[in-house]
Design a protein around this motif. Structure first.
Motif, short mmCIF file in Angstrom:
data_model
loop_
_atom_site.label_atom_id
_atom_site.label_comp_id
_atom_site.label_asym_id
_atom_site.label_seq_id
_atom_site.Cartn_x
_atom_site.Cartn_y
_atom_site.Cartn_z
N SER A 218 -1.31 4.71 4.21
CA SER A 218 -0.96 3.83 5.32
C SER A 218 0.14 4.44 6.21
CB SER A 218 -0.48 2.49 4.74
OG SER A 218 0.04 1.70 5.76
N ASP A 219 0.02 4.22 7.51
CA ASP A 219 1.03 4.72 8.45
C ASP A 219 2.29 3.88 8.41
OD1 ASP A 219 -0.21 6.88 9.48
OD2 ASP A 219 -1.26 5.75 11.04
N HIS A 220 2.15 2.62 7.96
CA HIS A 220 3.31 1.73 8.00
C HIS A 220 3.75 1.36 6.60
CE1 HIS A 220 3.64 1.04 12.26
NE2 HIS A 220 2.32 1.04 12.31
N MET A 221 5.04 1.06 6.50
CA MET A 221 5.59 0.69 5.20
C MET A 221 6.20 -0.71 5.31
SD MET A 221 7.17 4.34 4.13
CE MET A 221 6.78 4.26 2.41
N ALA A 222 7.13 -1.01 4.41
CA ALA A 222 7.75 -2.34 4.44
C ALA A 222 8.58 -2.52 5.70
CB ALA A 222 8.61 -2.52 3.19
N GLN A 223 8.45 -3.68 6.31
CA GLN A 223 9.21 -4.01 7.52
C GLN A 223 9.93 -5.34 7.29
OE1 GLN A 223 5.96 -4.25 10.34
NE2 GLN A 223 6.10 -2.06 10.81
#
Ligand SMILES: Cc1cc2nc3c(=O)[nH]c(=O)nc-3n(C[C@H](O)[C@H](O)[C@H](O)COP(=O)(O)OP(=O)(O)OC[C@H]3O[C@@H](n4cnc5c(N)ncnc54)[C@H](O)[C@@H]3O)c2cc1C
Length: 536
Positions: A218-223
């Motif tokens: 995934s390109d995104h992690m925890a936000q």
């Protein structure tokens, strides 16, 4: 009585609000109802009553890849005040000896960190990430953002392409088997399972071997949401109201009204009846929807049996320790690696792979295992969640709902357990001994009490075992948001793709309800079947 509403939604969890926002933008007049005093369900941020100005996210906090969700963009939620940050040192698993395994938004930095434990494992991480990027983008993301395909069709389409076949092969494993087969280092194995596995599915469950590589890809992690998780709910509600929708809190449904084999409205516990000419969508769990709110004559024996068989996750319940602080936790390990002072999610108490077996065994026996916990200090990234100079922090631990055989035992155990967590935390961050202004705990029973759809404290609102995935979530015949009752739909975490803050249950349900009501689909939803057919 003339029907005032085109539709009524039960619950105001984020999935319900996402559904409502899409339908209001279709021009429908939609009302949502919640038993709680505030809307948003798992998007709660509450002010500490003893320490005004300190805000705590008592349910969800880490919103994975939230800004990449199609509804976040479609509904232009930033224009309604939503704002997210994704800290660069996204996750750090801090070991007793001061070393740490780190996940960065920059993959090369993650690779470097893994190399310190095992070069071979770091290379495996890169290989799996690269291999799964097209699988994630071409298959898993479109699938999560569409109604589930019939199982046989899915199998057939996947078996026609190389990425599809690879997915089927890896998915056949359990996450545990995947990690044991592909990684060698004890710390790396433990970290991967915890970060990617234990939080989502039972690690022993076959059929989920792809969950770890797909998270790696995934390109995104925890936000996190600036202003607290509640700001996301506020942005959704602002959009709903701007488009003519209504959100009512402290309004508990007693019954879903059905006449002439079609849903006609909702009766509240106060006796008030609210009519609809269109639909009722439930963001609640199957037991609430089909057993409590529908008359037995209407639901019928088969549906009631299916609903009562819906199962919850043994390993999902959380125990939380929340702190109001004079200063952020200062980890001793940061003396060796100053970057750790900027870590977002911090995992403590996890040293080796073997701890997973112990945690699972403890949950099965209703016992409290040795503490493995994870959490954050939100105010390090968003100063608005505490008064000037102050901080908030929390740690979560997976603990059994029915502790020592009965959830009521939490009343006598909770305080002491919270103290034990703080003691352990202080071993890693010694300044906590002097920094705590106030603290409170929340048990799995508190979760169920505040959000009864999370039965047994299951924050994912239903297990992924028992075949409860895809078109069979929550069960066969209700797995594509429509139910066997005409005009009654489902939209909460007990539908595909499941719990956590993704909004995709509500997003997918919107397309189905809009199609059934002949509303123009003003957004551009992906089509999983088309995506799978286009694979080569
Ligand atoms: C302690 C904790 C930590 C979590 N951390 C994270 C995290 O970091 N990241 C993440 O992605 N997820 C996290 N979750 C899970 C996440 O909050 C849920 O999976 C998610 O909120 C489910 O969304 P939903 O739309 O199904 O409904 P919910 O958010 O569960 O909301 C359901 C709504 O229905 C209402 N309701 C319930 N019963 C009735 C009734 N009988 N009548 C009317 N209304 C009713 C409730 O009041 C609530 O508003 C966490 C949950 C908990 C408890």
């Amino acid at each position: 009585m003339a029907s005032e509403y085109d539709g009524i939604i039960l619950g105001t969890g984020h999935n319900a609000l996402v559904l409502q926002a899409y339908l209001c933008r279709c021009g429908l007049k939609v009302l949502s109802l919640d038993r709680a005093e505030t809307f948003g369900g798992g998007l709660a941020t509450v002010e500490n009553p003893r320490q005004p100005g300190f805000w705590h996210n008592t349910h969800s906090f880490f919103h994975r890849a939230l800004t990449a969700m199609p509804w976040y963009r479609d509904l232009q939620l930033e224009e309604q005040g939503a704002k997210y940050v994704e800290p660069e040192l996204n996750v750090a698993m801090v070991l007793k000896d001061g070393r740490s395994l780190q996940w960065w938004t920059d993959f090369e930095r993650t690779y470097e960190s893994f190399c310190k434990f095992s070069r071979r494992d770091a290379d495996a991480l890169r290989r799996w990430r690269d291999e799964f990027r097209p699988i994630l983008g071409g298959i898993l993301i479109p699938e999560a953002r569409s109604s589930p395909l019939p199982g046989e069709l899915r199998q057939d389409l996947l078996s026609r392409s190389a990425p599809g076949r690879r997915l089927l092969e890896v998915a056949a494993l359990s996450p545990l088997e995947f990690v044991e087969r592909e990684f060698e280092n004890d710390v790396v194995r433990a970290g991967l399972l915890f970060f990617n596995g234990l939080r989502e599915v039972d690690l022993r469950q076959k059929g989920f071997g792809h969950s770890i590589p797909s998270l790696l890809a995934s390109d995104h992690m925890a936000q996190m949401c600036v202003g607290g998780s509640k700001r996301l709910a506020e942005a959704l509600v602002a959009d709903i109201r701007e488009h003519g929708g209504e959100v009512r809190t402290s309004a508990e449904p007693r019954a879903i009204l059905v006449r002439g084999e079609r849903v006609r409205g909702v009766e509240l516990t106060t006796g008030e009846r609210i009519e609809t000419s269109g639909f009722v969508a439930s963001g609640l769990n199957p037991q609430q929807t089909f057993l409590k709110l529908l008359d037995a004559d209407v639901s019928g024996e088969t549906l009631r049996k299916q609903a009562s068989s819906f199962q919850y996750n043994l390993l999902a319940p959380l125990f939380a320790l929340n702190l109001a602080l004079k200063e952020p936790p200062k980890y001793a390990a940061a003396e060796r690696d100053p970057e750790l002072a900027k870590a977002f999610m911090v995992i403590l108490g996890l040293e080796q792979f073997g701890q997973f077996g112990e945690i699972v065994a403890a949950h099965e026996a209703g016992k409290i295992p040795a503490t493995v916990m994870w959490g954050a200090c939100p105010t390090q990234f968003d100063s608005t969640q505490a008064p000037a100079g102050g901080h908030t922090a929390f740690m979560w631990e997976k603990l059994p709902y029915a502790v020592n055989g009965d959830a009521a035992n939490w009343a006598s155990l909770a305080q002491q357990h919270g103290e034990g967590m703080l003691k352990l935390w202080t071993e890693y961050a010694p300044n906590l001994a002097e920094a705590v202004i106030d603290s409170f705990v929340r048990t799995p029973l508190d979760t169920e009490r505040s959000l009864p759809n999370m039965q047994f404290g299951d924050l994912l609102v239903g297990s992924f075992a028992n075949g409860q995935v895809g078109e069979n979530r929550p069960f066969a015949g209700a797995g594509r948001y429509r139910t066997p009752i005409d005009g009654l739909y489902l939209c909460g975490g007990s539908t595909h793709p499941g719990g956590n803050v993704t909004g995709l249950c509500g997003y997918n349900a919107a397309r189905v309800v809009a199609a059934d009501l002949n509303c123009p689909v003003w957004w551009n939803p992906p089509d999983a079947e088309q995506a799978l057919r286009s694979l080569t």
